[in-house]
Scaffold this active site. Sequence first.
Site, PDB file in Angstrom:
ATOM      1  N   TYR A 158      76.157 -11.238  21.081  1.00 26.56           N
ATOM      2  CA  TYR A 158      75.260 -11.100  19.929  1.00 26.56           C
ATOM      3  C   TYR A 158      74.221 -10.045  20.276  1.00 26.56           C
ATOM      4  O   TYR A 158      73.628 -10.074  21.357  1.00 26.56           O
ATOM      5  CB  TYR A 158      74.547 -12.428  19.617  1.00 26.56           C
ATOM      6  CG  TYR A 158      73.530 -12.272  18.501  1.00 26.56           C
ATOM      7  CD1 TYR A 158      73.850 -12.594  17.188  1.00 26.56           C
ATOM      8  CD2 TYR A 158      72.255 -11.756  18.775  1.00 26.56           C
ATOM      9  CE1 TYR A 158      72.928 -12.412  16.164  1.00 26.56           C
ATOM     10  CE2 TYR A 158      71.334 -11.571  17.750  1.00 26.56           C
ATOM     11  CZ  TYR A 158      71.678 -11.896  16.452  1.00 26.56           C
ATOM     12  OH  TYR A 158      70.766 -11.703  15.441  1.00 26.56           O
TER      13      TYR A 158
ATOM     14  N   GLU B  99      71.843  -6.775  12.720  1.00 27.48           N
ATOM     15  CA  GLU B  99      72.518  -7.452  13.830  1.00 27.48           C
ATOM     16  C   GLU B  99      74.001  -7.124  13.884  1.00 27.48           C
ATOM     17  O   GLU B  99      74.633  -6.815  12.866  1.00 27.48           O
ATOM     18  CB  GLU B  99      72.299  -8.973  13.777  1.00 27.48           C
ATOM     19  CG  GLU B  99      73.022  -9.663  12.653  1.00 27.48           C
ATOM     20  CD  GLU B  99      72.906 -11.195  12.703  1.00 27.48           C
ATOM     21  OE1 GLU B  99      71.920 -11.734  13.227  1.00 27.48           O
ATOM     22  OE2 GLU B  99      73.825 -11.849  12.200  1.00 27.48           O
TER      23      GLU B  99
END
Length: 383
Positions: free
Chosen positions: A101, A189
Amino acid sequence: MKLQEYRSKEILARHGVPMLAGETATTPAEARGAAERIGGPVVVKAQVLVGGRGKAGGVKLAASPEEAEARAGEIIGLDIKGVTVKTVLVAPAADIAKEFYLGLILDRAARAVTLIASPEGGVEIEETARTNPQAILRLPLHALIGLQPHNVRRASFFLGIPAELRRDFGAVLDGLHRAFVEADADLAEINPLVITDDGRLLALDAKIVLDDSALPRHPDLEDMRDLNEEEPSETAAREAGINFIKLDGSIGCMVNGAGLAMTTMDLVKLAGGEPANFLDIGGGAKADRVLAAFRIILDDPNVKAILVNIFGGITRGDEVARGIVEARAGLEREVPMVVRIVGTNAAEAAEILRQANLITATSLDDAAARAVAAASRASGATA
Ligand code: GDP
Ligand code: MN
């Protein structure tokens, strides 16, 4: 404003973030065509603005164009957390060795753009934050300098990026950061950022949320808005220049000023009612904006009464009162209306409202109580 994955990827690609670009499709046949052009195995992905598409059956691998067509047939029309899938992204499938992530958010509490990284990629970061918080790195960036080489090194070591990929990782993070700053984003993201079996770094999923207040600076990004996933009433409000948020109650609220609108909602609740919306009609509102606001409020069948609360400053009370009377004449549906106008030209306003037989109130408590009573009478009558 949230951007769809394929839009977010478009922006990141412009900043050099490596990925396997694909094509969007709105029918299974189109998905098949895209898979034919791509050649080789593909991934078919629902384009909806909710997370966890993978778990909900919205992300599927396909080995051939025929399979891509079949998978697209399953995904298009699927309901994912209340949103019906209309569009899929068809992209070359990657062989994943490791998922990470990587994100940037505007953290208002930390007063900094904050880098977030985790070696537990793929799953939603909120879930990792709950189950395994030590697997998350949070790094506030310098307010003026932004991303610095030591930030990149820190993230790289935290994630355990192998030495030969560290330069590439630096380029990904730098591209993500430039995209974030340039777009005036609140969030950008990549989840997952992957290392493939053949040792490449790729962004497989991307999500960008833009700061609505900065959108006037980005007409090209405004064009990326997906009206399919916006409440139609919120679209209409935005186009009329009205600040509106739909809620679930029965009392429609028309107020000038965001703070007064919040107060009005509080007092409706205190009086035992539930607001149907937040609505700030803005300063200096004229008849046409008042009419647009009424239309938006009444478009909601749950609305049983309307509470108008105007504090006249620059906005003149008599002008709003005239706007209300004029607007009411043009409305398709009638519900009880309680009007409170104080401040500039309140006396003239009261006279106009009285002649039009509208329920008026001077105190806000009284106005809220009357609106709640009118709504419960109206619900009783229709029940
Ligand atoms: P999300 O569930 O909405 O976040 O959608 P993602 O695009 O992140 O996909 C969910 C998961 O599907 C990823 O974490 C991957 O494990 C998997 N996935 C997505 N794209 C590919 C791909 O190209 N190849 C493989 N093998 N898996 C993929
Ligand atoms: Mn994802």
